[in-house]
Design a protein around this motif. Sequence first.
Motif, short mmCIF file in Angstrom:
data_model
loop_
_atom_site.label_atom_id
_atom_site.label_comp_id
_atom_site.label_asym_id
_atom_site.label_seq_id
_atom_site.Cartn_x
_atom_site.Cartn_y
_atom_site.Cartn_z
N VAL A 1 0.87 -1.18 0.00
CA VAL A 1 0.00 0.00 0.00
C VAL A 1 0.90 1.23 0.00
N GLU A 2 0.56 2.22 -0.85
CA GLU A 2 1.37 3.43 -0.95
C GLU A 2 0.48 4.62 -1.30
N ASP A 3 0.95 5.82 -0.91
CA ASP A 3 0.17 7.01 -1.25
C ASP A 3 0.57 7.50 -2.64
N ASP A 4 -0.29 8.34 -3.21
CA ASP A 4 -0.09 8.74 -4.61
C ASP A 4 1.10 9.69 -4.80
N LYS A 5 1.63 10.26 -3.70
CA LYS A 5 2.80 11.13 -3.81
C LYS A 5 4.12 10.36 -3.66
N GLY A 6 4.02 9.07 -3.35
CA GLY A 6 5.21 8.27 -3.17
C GLY A 6 5.99 8.62 -1.92
N GLU A 7 5.28 9.12 -0.90
CA GLU A 7 5.95 9.54 0.33
C GLU A 7 5.90 8.48 1.43
N TYR A 8 4.95 7.58 1.33
CA TYR A 8 4.82 6.48 2.30
C TYR A 8 4.43 5.20 1.57
N SER A 9 5.13 4.13 1.87
CA SER A 9 4.75 2.83 1.29
C SER A 9 5.05 1.71 2.28
N PHE A 10 4.25 0.67 2.21
CA PHE A 10 4.40 -0.53 3.04
C PHE A 10 4.44 -1.73 2.10
N ASP A 11 5.52 -2.49 2.15
CA ASP A 11 5.69 -3.62 1.25
C ASP A 11 5.96 -4.89 2.04
N LEU A 12 5.13 -5.90 1.83
CA LEU A 12 5.31 -7.17 2.53
C LEU A 12 6.58 -7.86 2.04
N MET A 13 7.45 -8.23 2.99
CA MET A 13 8.72 -8.85 2.65
C MET A 13 8.72 -10.36 2.92
N LYS A 14 8.17 -10.76 4.06
CA LYS A 14 8.15 -12.18 4.43
C LYS A 14 7.17 -12.39 5.57
N ASN A 15 6.90 -13.64 5.87
CA ASN A 15 6.05 -13.95 7.01
C ASN A 15 6.45 -15.29 7.61
N TYR A 16 6.17 -15.43 8.90
CA TYR A 16 6.47 -16.66 9.62
C TYR A 16 5.62 -16.71 10.88
N LYS A 17 5.58 -17.86 11.51
CA LYS A 17 4.78 -18.04 12.72
C LYS A 17 5.61 -17.72 13.96
N ILE A 18 4.95 -17.13 14.96
CA ILE A 18 5.57 -16.90 16.26
C ILE A 18 4.67 -17.50 17.34
N ALA A 19 5.22 -17.75 18.52
CA ALA A 19 4.47 -18.41 19.57
C ALA A 19 3.32 -17.54 20.08
N ASP A 20 3.58 -16.25 20.24
CA ASP A 20 2.57 -15.36 20.80
C ASP A 20 2.98 -13.91 20.57
N PHE A 21 2.07 -12.99 20.86
CA PHE A 21 2.39 -11.57 20.75
C PHE A 21 3.46 -11.20 21.77
N PRO A 22 4.40 -10.36 21.39
CA PRO A 22 5.40 -9.90 22.36
C PRO A 22 4.78 -8.89 23.32
N THR A 23 5.37 -8.75 24.48
CA THR A 23 4.94 -7.72 25.43
C THR A 23 5.78 -6.47 25.19
N LEU A 24 5.12 -5.39 24.80
CA LEU A 24 5.83 -4.14 24.53
C LEU A 24 5.99 -3.37 25.84
N ASN A 25 7.23 -2.98 26.15
CA ASN A 25 7.47 -2.18 27.36
C ASN A 25 6.71 -0.86 27.24
N GLN A 26 6.08 -0.48 28.33
CA GLN A 26 5.30 0.75 28.32
C GLN A 26 5.54 1.51 29.61
N PHE A 27 6.22 2.64 29.52
CA PHE A 27 6.53 3.45 30.69
C PHE A 27 5.55 4.61 30.79
#
Length: 274
Positions: free
Chosen positions: A178-204
Amino acid sequence: MKKLGIIILSLFMQTVIAQTNRFVYQVTMKPNASDKDNIKTENAYLDISPEKSMFYSENRIKRDSVIQAAMQSGGARGFNRDQMESLRSNINYSIEKDKKDQKTIFKDRIGRDVYTYEEDRPLNWKIMPETTKIGEYKVQKAETDFGGRKWTAWFTTDLPYQDGPYKFGGLPGLIVKVEDDKGEYSFDLMKNYKIADFPTLNQFGNTIKVKRSDYIKQQKKFMEDPMAFMSQGGGPMRIGGNRGGGGNPAEMRKRMEERVKEEAKKNSNPIELQ
C-alpha cells in the motif's frame, strides 16, 4: 490408543490454529517536508491472531530488549547509547485491531505518558478490476482516501486475513503493498512466519485514553511547551547529562524545546496530513 491419537491430533491442530502469524513489512517514508530526498526505511511487524492484530516497529522490540538487559545489569549505567541511537525509529506508535469488536486502537507517546485513541474514521475502499502478481502472491488493486492522502493497495486472497499494515484493513484479503499517490509512504510485505505469541511491549508512564481530536491537540501543545509534559511530582524531568542533581531549569527547558523543534522538523511530513 486410537482415541488418544485423535486427542493428540486435535490438540496439535488447536495449537497450529492458535499460533500468531508475523508479517514483516518494509516501510519507506519521507518524513521531512523540506527534504524529500531524505528517505527513511525500516521494518515493521504485523502480528495476526484470530482475535487481534498488532502493528509496530521492529526496532521497538530490539530497543525494549536493550533496555531490559541494561536494567538487569545496573540500570541507566548499563545503557549502550550508541546501540540505542542505532535503533531509533520513525514508527513510534503501535496499532492494535480488535477483530471481534472491529476497533482500531492507536497508541503513541507524548512526553512521559502514552496516549491512546480509537480510530473514528472508516476506510472506504474502492476495489478495482486490475490484478497482477507481487512476489508469490496474486493481488488485486484497491483505492481509498485516508488521513489526507490517496492510497493504492494491492491485496491477496491467497492468505486468509482481512488485514494490513498501519490502520489499513477491511479488504477481502491481506494487503501486500500500500502506498500514497505522492510516493511519500509505502508498506511492502517482505516475508512472514509463525511466532508463539504476541510480544509484550514495554510501556513506561501512564496510559491516557482520549479522542483522536484530543490526541492531535496534545501533540500541538507538546510542540509548543514540551517541558509541561515532562513534569513529575510538580518538578521538571531531569534531562540527560544532569547527573549531579539540580541544574538550571531555564537551560533544561531551552535544550528540551530545541530538541523537540528539531524532531518536529524531521517529522514535518506525517503519514496523516489531516
